[in-house]
Design a protein around this motif. Sequence first.
Motif, PDB file in Angstrom:
ATOM      1  N   LEU A 112       0.828  -1.206   0.000  1.00 10.80           N
ATOM      2  CA  LEU A 112       0.000   0.000   0.000  1.00 10.80           C
ATOM      3  C   LEU A 112       0.862   1.254   0.000  1.00 10.80           C
ATOM      4  CD1 LEU A 112      -2.951   0.939   0.096  1.00 10.80           C
ATOM      5  CD2 LEU A 112      -2.786   0.967   2.596  1.00 10.80           C
ATOM      6  N   ASP A 113       1.966   1.215   0.730  1.00 12.94           N
ATOM      7  CA  ASP A 113       2.882   2.360   0.757  1.00 12.94           C
ATOM      8  C   ASP A 113       3.434   2.638  -0.639  1.00 12.94           C
ATOM      9  OD1 ASP A 113       4.682   4.242   2.451  1.00 12.94           O
ATOM     10  OD2 ASP A 113       6.115   3.095   1.251  1.00 12.94           O
ATOM     11  N   LEU A 114       3.803   1.590  -1.359  1.00 13.51           N
ATOM     12  CA  LEU A 114       4.291   1.755  -2.726  1.00 13.51           C
ATOM     13  C   LEU A 114       3.229   2.379  -3.624  1.00 13.51           C
ATOM     14  CD1 LEU A 114       6.279  -1.520  -3.570  1.00 13.51           C
ATOM     15  CD2 LEU A 114       7.122   0.818  -3.826  1.00 13.51           C
ATOM     16  N   ILE A 115       2.009   1.899  -3.479  1.00 11.87           N
ATOM     17  CA  ILE A 115       0.918   2.374  -4.327  1.00 11.87           C
ATOM     18  C   ILE A 115       0.578   3.831  -4.026  1.00 11.87           C
ATOM     19  CG2 ILE A 115      -1.538   2.068  -4.842  1.00 11.87           C
ATOM     20  CD1 ILE A 115      -1.035  -0.974  -4.219  1.00 11.87           C
ATOM     21  N   GLU A 116       0.560   4.194  -2.743  1.00 10.35           N
ATOM     22  CA  GLU A 116       0.116   5.529  -2.351  1.00 10.35           C
ATOM     23  C   GLU A 116       1.190   6.599  -2.485  1.00 10.35           C
ATOM     24  OE1 GLU A 116      -1.379   5.042   1.613  1.00 10.35           O
ATOM     25  OE2 GLU A 116      -3.362   4.397   0.908  1.00 10.35           O
ATOM     26  N   THR A 117       2.464   6.211  -2.496  1.00 10.58           N
ATOM     27  CA  THR A 117       3.530   7.219  -2.476  1.00 10.58           C
ATOM     28  C   THR A 117       4.393   7.229  -3.734  1.00 10.58           C
ATOM     29  OG1 THR A 117       5.144   5.780  -1.357  1.00 10.58           O
ATOM     30  CG2 THR A 117       3.634   7.053   0.038  1.00 10.58           C
ATOM     31  N   THR A 118       4.146   6.309  -4.679  1.00 15.86           N
ATOM     32  CA  THR A 118       4.938   6.264  -5.915  1.00 15.86           C
ATOM     33  C   THR A 118       4.003   6.073  -7.106  1.00 15.86           C
ATOM     34  OG1 THR A 118       5.294   3.858  -6.090  1.00 15.86           O
ATOM     35  CG2 THR A 118       6.728   5.074  -4.567  1.00 15.86           C
ATOM     36  N   VAL A 119       4.609   5.894  -8.286  1.00 18.65           N
ATOM     37  CA  VAL A 119       3.820   5.680  -9.503  1.00 18.65           C
ATOM     38  C   VAL A 119       3.352   4.240  -9.646  1.00 18.65           C
ATOM     39  CG1 VAL A 119       4.996   7.542 -10.726  1.00 18.65           C
ATOM     40  CG2 VAL A 119       5.893   5.205 -10.888  1.00 18.65           C
ATOM     41  N   VAL A 120       3.749   3.363  -8.717  1.00 22.23           N
ATOM     42  CA  VAL A 120       3.345   1.960  -8.780  1.00 22.23           C
ATOM     43  C   VAL A 120       1.832   1.843  -8.625  1.00 22.23           C
ATOM     44  CG1 VAL A 120       3.543  -0.292  -7.643  1.00 22.23           C
ATOM     45  CG2 VAL A 120       5.570   1.147  -7.923  1.00 22.23           C
ATOM     46  N   ALA A 121       1.204   1.055  -9.485  1.00 19.77           N
ATOM     47  CA  ALA A 121      -0.250   0.851  -9.453  1.00 19.77           C
ATOM     48  C   ALA A 121      -0.585  -0.420  -8.685  1.00 19.77           C
ATOM     49  CB  ALA A 121      -0.797   0.768 -10.872  1.00 19.77           C
ATOM     50  N   GLU A 122      -1.837  -0.540  -8.285  1.00 16.23           N
ATOM     51  CA  GLU A 122      -2.264  -1.708  -7.504  1.00 16.23           C
ATOM     52  C   GLU A 122      -1.988  -3.007  -8.230  1.00 16.23           C
ATOM     53  OE1 GLU A 122      -6.285  -3.351  -5.181  1.00 16.23           O
ATOM     54  OE2 GLU A 122      -6.278  -1.391  -6.180  1.00 16.23           O
ATOM     55  N   LYS A 123      -2.136  -3.020  -9.561  1.00 12.41           N
ATOM     56  CA  LYS A 123      -1.905  -4.241 -10.338  1.00 12.41           C
ATOM     57  C   LYS A 123      -0.429  -4.632 -10.370  1.00 12.41           C
ATOM     58  CE  LYS A 123      -1.353  -1.812 -14.739  1.00 12.41           C
ATOM     59  NZ  LYS A 123      -1.842  -1.681 -16.130  1.00 12.41           N
ATOM     60  N   ASN A 124       0.442  -3.708  -9.972  1.00 13.93           N
ATOM     61  CA  ASN A 124       1.886  -3.958  -9.995  1.00 13.93           C
ATOM     62  C   ASN A 124       2.414  -4.575  -8.715  1.00 13.93           C
ATOM     63  OD1 ASN A 124       1.977  -0.754 -11.508  1.00 13.93           O
ATOM     64  ND2 ASN A 124       2.233  -2.666 -12.625  1.00 13.93           N
ATOM     65  N   VAL A 125       1.544  -4.936  -7.756  1.00 10.91           N
ATOM     66  CA  VAL A 125       1.992  -5.384  -6.434  1.00 10.91           C
ATOM     67  C   VAL A 125       1.273  -6.660  -6.007  1.00 10.91           C
ATOM     68  CG1 VAL A 125       2.200  -4.766  -3.994  1.00 10.91           C
ATOM     69  CG2 VAL A 125       2.463  -3.001  -5.741  1.00 10.91           C
ATOM     70  N   ILE A 126       2.024  -7.593  -5.428  1.00 12.42           N
ATOM     71  CA  ILE A 126       1.439  -8.724  -4.714  1.00 12.42           C
ATOM     72  C   ILE A 126       2.101  -8.803  -3.337  1.00 12.42           C
ATOM     73  CG2 ILE A 126       0.802 -10.074  -6.737  1.00 12.42           C
ATOM     74  CD1 ILE A 126       3.332 -11.740  -6.307  1.00 12.42           C
ATOM     75  N   ASN A 127       1.416  -9.413  -2.382  1.00 15.53           N
ATOM     76  CA  ASN A 127       1.928  -9.536  -1.017  1.00 15.53           C
ATOM     77  C   ASN A 127       2.205 -11.000  -0.705  1.00 15.53           C
ATOM     78  OD1 ASN A 127       1.336  -6.694  -0.493  1.00 15.53           O
ATOM     79  ND2 ASN A 127      -0.815  -7.342  -0.460  1.00 15.53           N
ATOM     80  N   LEU A 128       3.435 -11.300  -0.279  1.00 10.59           N
ATOM     81  CA  LEU A 128       3.815 -12.661   0.074  1.00 10.59           C
ATOM     82  C   LEU A 128       4.529 -12.655   1.422  1.00 10.59           C
ATOM     83  CD1 LEU A 128       5.239 -13.955  -3.355  1.00 10.59           C
ATOM     84  CD2 LEU A 128       2.913 -14.165  -2.475  1.00 10.59           C
ATOM     85  N   PRO A 129       4.320 -13.690   2.245  1.00 11.58           N
ATOM     86  CA  PRO A 129       4.885 -13.694   3.601  1.00 11.58           C
ATOM     87  C   PRO A 129       6.371 -14.046   3.640  1.00 11.58           C
ATOM     88  CG  PRO A 129       3.698 -15.732   3.204  1.00 11.58           C
ATOM     89  CD  PRO A 129       3.470 -14.867   1.992  1.00 11.58           C
ATOM     90  N   ASN A 130       7.054 -13.522   4.627  1.00 11.48           N
ATOM     91  CA  ASN A 130       8.450 -13.860   4.876  1.00 11.48           C
ATOM     92  C   ASN A 130       8.580 -15.289   5.415  1.00 11.48           C
ATOM     93  OD1 ASN A 130      10.141 -11.749   4.129  1.00 11.48           O
ATOM     94  ND2 ASN A 130       9.843 -10.636   6.036  1.00 11.48           N
ATOM     95  N   PRO A 131       9.683 -15.983   5.101  1.00 14.34           N
ATOM     96  CA  PRO A 131       9.941 -17.321   5.671  1.00 14.34           C
ATOM     97  C   PRO A 131      10.627 -17.194   7.030  1.00 14.34           C
ATOM     98  CG  PRO A 131      11.637 -16.785   4.082  1.00 14.34           C
ATOM     99  CD  PRO A 131      10.695 -15.613   4.092  1.00 14.34           C
ATOM    100  N   THR A 132       9.937 -16.604   7.990  1.00 10.74           N
ATOM    101  CA  THR A 132      10.559 -16.240   9.263  1.00 10.74           C
ATOM    102  C   THR A 132      10.787 -17.439  10.173  1.00 10.74           C
ATOM    103  OG1 THR A 132       9.361 -14.138   9.105  1.00 10.74           O
ATOM    104  CG2 THR A 132      10.367 -14.659  11.227  1.00 10.74           C
ATOM    105  N   LEU A 133       9.896 -18.434  10.121  1.00  7.58           N
ATOM    106  CA  LEU A 133       9.891 -19.511  11.108  1.00  7.58           C
ATOM    107  C   LEU A 133      10.193 -20.873  10.493  1.00  7.58           C
ATOM    108  CD1 LEU A 133       6.610 -18.488  12.957  1.00  7.58           C
ATOM    109  CD2 LEU A 133       8.957 -17.924  13.631  1.00  7.58           C
TER     110      LEU A 133
END
Length: 368
Positions: A152-173
């Motif tokens: 959301l930060d990328l979308i709201e503060t740069t030229v990146v559009a919603e279609k340009n982003v996906i969210n994936l979890p970190n392999p923390t554990l």
Amino acid sequence: MKVAIVIHDLRGGGAEKMMMRLANAISKHQHHVDLVLLTDGGVNKSSLSTGVNLIELKSSRTASAVPRLREYLKSNQPDQVLSALTHVNVIAFFACLSLGWLSRLHCSERNAFSFDKHVNNSPLIKFAYFLAPFIYRSMPNPVIAVSKGVGLDLIETTVVAEKNVINLPNPTLDDDFRLREFSMPTHPWLLEKTKPVIVGLGRLAPQKGFSDLISAFAILKQTIDARLVIFGEGDLRMSLQLQIDELNLTEDVCLHGYVSSPMDEIHHADLFVLSSLFEGSPNALVEAMASRCKVVSTRCPCGPDEILAEGAVGKLVPVSSPRELADAMSDSLSNTQYDFDNQLDHIERYTANNSAISYLNAMVNKRA
């Protein structure tokens, strides 16, 4: 499938550790994985699985790595290329562009972009942050954000559009994190506890907000006799120690430095506090929850609100608010009905295997 994961090196940062863990997890799915370092070395090399092929390009600096990365890609022909961190993403973009391989490239953003771009004053790094949003918008595959907030930060503060982003979890554990048996702590305050011990974890850098944590602890000490241990090292050690001394907290606050197994230390603490000003998806918070320790966090951008289910799992307080942080710490320490099972349920998505599956699916089901 042959996957190349590109990072600058394997030093002790969160992004480096996560890419190493992701490489290990993807290799367990019977894919060939190269972990490509633009430079070389780092403390996380020893944790790399024997199933992962380590490639060290030994460039003198990240900015000059395009020719060597291009040569590696052309010679080894990976099916998919995954890069992490903004400046590395820019390098990977130009290397893949020169080969006509943009359809193979997947870039990953690890932090709140609008905050992170102000951290490094190097002209080359600042130029990379300027270019990156235009690159992400032009790429055939969406940029990978480690949390909804980062996207959301990328979308709201740069030229990146919603279609340009996906969210994936970190392999923390680790996949079996619920079965982990914890070793004895090394810190004497945790080994022979005489009063409640609160812990923080991270680089001693402005981003982590440890000055606020120390101020909050000073307020807490007015009503609760406790101790605070901060695990980590960094440039702010001297200024933080001066703050501790000026608040007359020298006997009850310890800047312990780096620790090899922080989860063992946190497991024996009474409370973990994330005091950050901004994050991407704070691994330390997830690890603390897996350590079966009570947690309190700032509601910083980005990640804690998602991890803590908007405060339903652990308390969230405003950034840079020592009084409210002290109140949350006090409430959590006195909470005898804390639901650790609920806490563990909320971090299941951050296992290495779940993360690897998410990344592999994103590569297989790419837009291009």
